[in-house]
Design an enzyme around this catalytic site. Structure first.
Site, mmCIF file in Angstrom:
data_model
loop_
_atom_site.group_PDB
_atom_site.id
_atom_site.type_symbol
_atom_site.label_atom_id
_atom_site.label_comp_id
_atom_site.label_asym_id
_atom_site.label_seq_id
_atom_site.Cartn_x
_atom_site.Cartn_y
_atom_site.Cartn_z
ATOM 1 N N GLU A 154 0.830 -1.211 0.000
ATOM 2 C CA GLU A 154 0.000 0.000 0.000
ATOM 3 C C GLU A 154 0.863 1.259 0.000
ATOM 4 O O GLU A 154 0.747 2.109 0.897
ATOM 5 C CB GLU A 154 -0.940 -0.009 1.200
ATOM 6 C CG GLU A 154 -1.991 -1.086 1.098
ATOM 7 C CD GLU A 154 -2.929 -1.149 2.293
ATOM 8 O OE1 GLU A 154 -2.632 -0.519 3.329
ATOM 9 O OE2 GLU A 154 -3.952 -1.838 2.196
ATOM 10 N N GLU A 312 -6.562 -7.713 -0.852
ATOM 11 C CA GLU A 312 -6.945 -7.803 0.561
ATOM 12 C C GLU A 312 -8.383 -7.336 0.736
ATOM 13 O O GLU A 312 -8.777 -6.324 0.136
ATOM 14 C CB GLU A 312 -6.103 -6.852 1.426
ATOM 15 C CG GLU A 312 -4.662 -7.200 1.626
ATOM 16 C CD GLU A 312 -3.981 -6.139 2.510
ATOM 17 O OE1 GLU A 312 -4.651 -5.458 3.297
ATOM 18 O OE2 GLU A 312 -2.760 -5.984 2.369
ATOM 19 N N TRP A 320 -9.688 -1.350 13.009
ATOM 20 C CA TRP A 320 -9.204 0.032 12.984
ATOM 21 C C TRP A 320 -10.333 1.042 12.777
ATOM 22 O O TRP A 320 -10.076 2.217 12.570
ATOM 23 C CB TRP A 320 -8.124 0.198 11.905
ATOM 24 C CG TRP A 320 -8.431 -0.472 10.603
ATOM 25 C CD1 TRP A 320 -8.003 -1.708 10.199
ATOM 26 C CD2 TRP A 320 -9.244 0.037 9.534
ATOM 27 N NE1 TRP A 320 -8.491 -2.003 8.940
ATOM 28 C CE2 TRP A 320 -9.249 -0.946 8.508
ATOM 29 C CE3 TRP A 320 -9.946 1.222 9.327
ATOM 30 C CZ2 TRP A 320 -9.952 -0.786 7.314
ATOM 31 C CZ3 TRP A 320 -10.638 1.382 8.139
ATOM 32 C CH2 TRP A 320 -10.635 0.390 7.144
ATOM 33 N N GLU A 360 -2.841 -6.080 15.259
ATOM 34 C CA GLU A 360 -4.060 -6.418 14.519
ATOM 35 C C GLU A 360 -4.698 -7.727 14.993
ATOM 36 O O GLU A 360 -5.344 -8.412 14.216
ATOM 37 C CB GLU A 360 -3.746 -6.439 13.021
ATOM 38 C CG GLU A 360 -3.350 -5.046 12.551
ATOM 39 C CD GLU A 360 -3.170 -4.908 11.055
ATOM 40 O OE1 GLU A 360 -3.682 -3.938 10.487
ATOM 41 O OE2 GLU A 360 -2.500 -5.770 10.449
ATOM 42 N N HIS A 363 -8.354 -8.196 14.344
ATOM 43 C CA HIS A 363 -8.775 -8.128 12.938
ATOM 44 C C HIS A 363 -9.055 -9.550 12.481
ATOM 45 O O HIS A 363 -8.256 -10.453 12.710
ATOM 46 C CB HIS A 363 -7.638 -7.511 12.118
ATOM 47 C CG HIS A 363 -7.998 -7.144 10.720
ATOM 48 N ND1 HIS A 363 -8.342 -8.081 9.759
ATOM 49 C CD2 HIS A 363 -8.051 -5.945 10.105
ATOM 50 C CE1 HIS A 363 -8.590 -7.458 8.621
ATOM 51 N NE2 HIS A 363 -8.431 -6.161 8.804
HETATM 52 C C1 GAL Z 1 -4.249 -3.025 5.111
HETATM 53 C C2 GAL Z 1 -2.823 -3.519 5.233
HETATM 54 C C3 GAL Z 1 -2.757 -4.867 5.941
HETATM 55 C C4 GAL Z 1 -3.605 -4.840 7.173
HETATM 56 C C5 GAL Z 1 -5.009 -4.463 6.815
HETATM 57 C C6 GAL Z 1 -5.954 -4.452 7.971
HETATM 58 O O1 GAL Z 1 -4.300 -1.664 4.878
HETATM 59 O O2 GAL Z 1 -2.236 -3.646 3.972
HETATM 60 O O3 GAL Z 1 -1.415 -5.148 6.246
HETATM 61 O O4 GAL Z 1 -3.079 -3.921 8.069
HETATM 62 O O5 GAL Z 1 -4.999 -3.175 6.256
HETATM 63 O O6 GAL Z 1 -7.256 -4.085 7.571
#
Ligand code: GAL
Length: 668
Positions: A154, A312, A320, A360, A363
């Site tokens: 990213e 992803e 988050w 995370e 998550h």
């Molecule tokens: C993305 C990131 C991942 C993870 C994910 C969590 O922005 O590339 O590594 O952090 O968010 O939602």
């Protein structure tokens, strides 16, 4: 554009996740691979944040664990999208080079201890990132598991702007190449205002925190410079990978979603072989699925209509957002197939196994904390089986729509600079709402970068394109001249590439095309509305304008522009026309206006269906597939027949798409 003509990294639709085995003891890896096989996983992204494990001290490498991981995956027939690890430099590198950490506009230098914590202009990170990329490429580039390169992570999304002295020097170099001399820069930035005149490039700094409004030309150029710096970083890493492994495609995961716009992705698409994107729903947004569709369409536009990879998304909650709402049963499948409907040939998640520790850990992942015996993992297995049946869709393309909707990152940067007529104007607002109206109407739309070819489109929508590419007015005039309909909304075509107003009445770039002349912007007070003569309601913004050759379709009955035109259309001999919308219509009024524009062009829906049923068609050599996603709570009939690959049975015309369900009909 260097679009990939080699093999797709997987046979069918790629299915998998970020796989971070370094977070787990080795005993867990065998179970990981067994569960991946059970779920039908075909591709995993490995090593994204593993630099610290791979190179524990400078020049000291520990490859053993990654050797074993790649072998295990290969034995199981699972492909690897191997990352260059620049997203997470090791602590030793940060300690040796604290100057590599980025500095914010207030002058605060960040500390290491998270990730993506480097200044993109730092020669230190460039040197070490390309060095480790070469190490990884040479060691693993010919490993049979490796199918694709994943450059960094990213890029620009978390460290997009750095204001340090190294960045300042790089900014000055960039400006030196952009401008013939300092006089040209002074003119472009309008530095005569507030006596900001520069005598030499050496005097220029990044737009650090200042007493009041910064110079907009400087701000806009700093956005461009920062974006270009990340493009150069991508180019540098990709060059190493291509040199060592020309047989492998290169990608980097974009972040086309929500408000992210730190990087102008039109500059990066020529550098990647396969476009990929990360997308996360705002869990509390009841229209999240519409935002997903809009983002996926933007990604497809960037990919030039080619298949792309959803690199992803989440199986359930993220960690988050203010309130991290778990997905409801069936939502993971629906979200996944929505991306596939809109051109993705991959469905990958962050991440494979939900972390036990670290930032995370709350998550979701494909394997939750509860383990294999969980509803979530059962849904993952079901999704894998469904995607397996969709293998034949891979390589097909979303059927080109007759409607194009234009967007542009440069326009976005410029439109949201400080000190504009109202704080209530957001760049993507009208674009996203127009897209939503078309989605509800079942009308196929291509969301294109503003520089794209408009050939083949009968309707072109130009929402809030504040800074328009210089040739766009001509290209839109051509669309109208061949009988097409163009709709431009307020605050489009206002400035040149330096954010200097195009004089003589707004919108300077499109005055002739539209046959209107705006003398003054007249935004509304917070929550205010304006009534239009056709019964529509305007919000946020109105304009005091006159028609210089357009038919007035609606006037303002009240508000600051009362009595003047609000919506116009300049007809052409071809029968086509250029419409102008000078206010933010509320949702029903916007739907009504777009309905009239589409009717003028004779554009109808793909399959007549009520709002909430999303319908998209992909076509290819092997046939055509109609994706129908029901976002409502009731069953909806779909008048198309063929084999439904989701339920794996025949779908007769008129059979229902179940409430919150999906069918993918191989037509015929
Ligand atoms: C993305 C990131 C991942 C993870 C994910 C969590 O922005 O590339 O590594 O952090 O968010 O939602």
């Amino acid at each position: 554009m260097s679009r990939w003509s080699g093999r797709w990294p997987t046979d069918g639709i790629a299915f998998g996740a970020d796989y971070n085995p370094e977070q787990w003891p080795e005993e867990v890896w065998a179970e990981d691979v067994a569960l991946m096989r059970e779920a039908g996983v075909t591709l995993v992204s490995v090593g994204i944040f593993s630099w610290g494990q791979l190179e524990p001290a400078q020049g000291v490498f520990d490859f053993g664990w990654l050797d074993r991981v790649l072998d295990l995956l290969h034995e199981a027939g699972i492909g690897v999208d191997l990352a260059t690890p620049s997203a997470a430099p090791p602590v030793w590198l940060h300690l040796a080079h604290p100057e590599m950490l980025p500095v914010d506009a207030d002058g605060t230098r960040f500390t290491h201890g998270s990730r993506e914590s480097w200044c993109v202009s730092s020669p230190v990170i460039r040197h070490h990132a390309t060095r480790i990329a070469r190490v990884v490429a040479e060691r693993y580039g010919h490993h049979p598991a490796v199918k694709m390169w994943h450059v960094s992570n990213e890029l620009a999304c978390h460290n997009g702007r750095c204001y340090c002295d190294v960045s300042a020097a790089a900014f000055r170099d960039w400006l030196g190449k952009e401008y013939a001399d300092i006089d040209a820069l002074n003119l472009a930035w309008g530095t005569a205002f507030w006596g900001q005149r520069y005598a030499s490039f050496e005097q220029i700094l990044p737009p650090r925190r200042t007493t009041t409004i910064p110079n907009p030309g400087q701000r806009l150029d700093f956005e461009r410079f920062s974006s270009d710096a990340f493009v150069a970083h991508l180019e540098a890493e990709a060059a190493v990978l291509r040199e060592v492994t020309p047989h492998l495609p290169v990608t980097t995961n974009y972040m086309v979603m929500g408000d992210f716009h730190q990087i102008d992705y039109t500059q990066t698409t020529p550098l990647v072989d396969i476009v990929s994107n990360d997308h996360y729903l705002r869990a509390e947004d009841p229209h999240g699925w519409a935002e997903l569709a809009f983002s996926a369409d933007r990604v497809r536009g960037l990919a030039g209509g080619d298949p792309w990879v959803l690199m992803e998304h989440s199986t359930s909650a993220v960690n988050w957002q203010p309130r991290n709402i778990a997905k409801e049963p069936g939502q993971m499948l629906r979200n996944s197939l929505q991306h596939v409907a809109r051109g993705s040939d991959g469905v990958l998640f962050f991440q494979w196994r939900q972390s036990r520790a670290g930032a995370e850990k709350y998550h979701s992942g494909m394997v939750p904390h509860a383990g294999r015996d969980s509803s979530l993992f059962r849904e993952v297995v079901e999704l894998g089986a469904t995607l397996g049946r969709l293998a034949e869709v891979r390589g097909s393309r979303v059927e080109q729509g007759r409607v194009a909707l234009l967007w542009d990152t440069q326009a976005w940067w410029a439109a949201e600079l400080e000190a504009h007529p109202t704080v209530d104007l957001r760049y993507l607002d009208v674009a996203q709402r127009m897209h939503r109206v078309l989605l509800d109407a079942g009308v196929a739309v291509d969301v294109l970068p503003a520089g794209s070819s408009l050939d083949g489109y009968d309707v072109v929508l130009v929402p809030t394109l504040y800074l328009a590419p210089p040739d766009l007015a001509g290209r839109l005039t051509d669309v109208v001249a061949r009988g097409g309909e163009v709709l431009v909304s307020y605050f489009s075509g206002i400035v040149d590439e330096h954010d200097r107003v195009l004089l003589g009445g707004y919108p300077g770039a499109f005055r002739d095309l539209l046959g209107v002349r705006v003398e003054e912007f007249a935004p509304l007070a917070a929550g205010g509305t304006a009534t239009l003569s056709d019964g529509s309601t305007g919000e946020v913004w109105t304009e005091r304008m006159t028609s210089t050759g357009a038919e007035v379709l609606a006037t303002y009955l009240d508000g600051p522009s009362a009595g003047g035109p609000a919506v116009t259309r300049r007809g052409a001999r071809s029968g086509g026309g250029a419409w102008y919308l000078s206010t933010r219509l509320d949702d029903p009024s916007l739907a009504d206006l777009l309905g009239r524009v589409l009717a003028a062009a004779g554009v109808s829906s793909l399959v007549p269906s009520p709002g909430g049923l999303e319908v998209v068609r992909r076509t290819g050599a092997g046939g055509s597939w109609l994706f129908a996603l029901n976002h409502t709570g009731t069953d909806v009939p779909l008048h198309v027949s063929g084999h439904d690959l989701v339920a794996d049975r025949r779908h007769e015309a008129g059979a229902v798409v179940p409430a919150r369900g999906v069918v993918v009909v191989r037509e015929g």
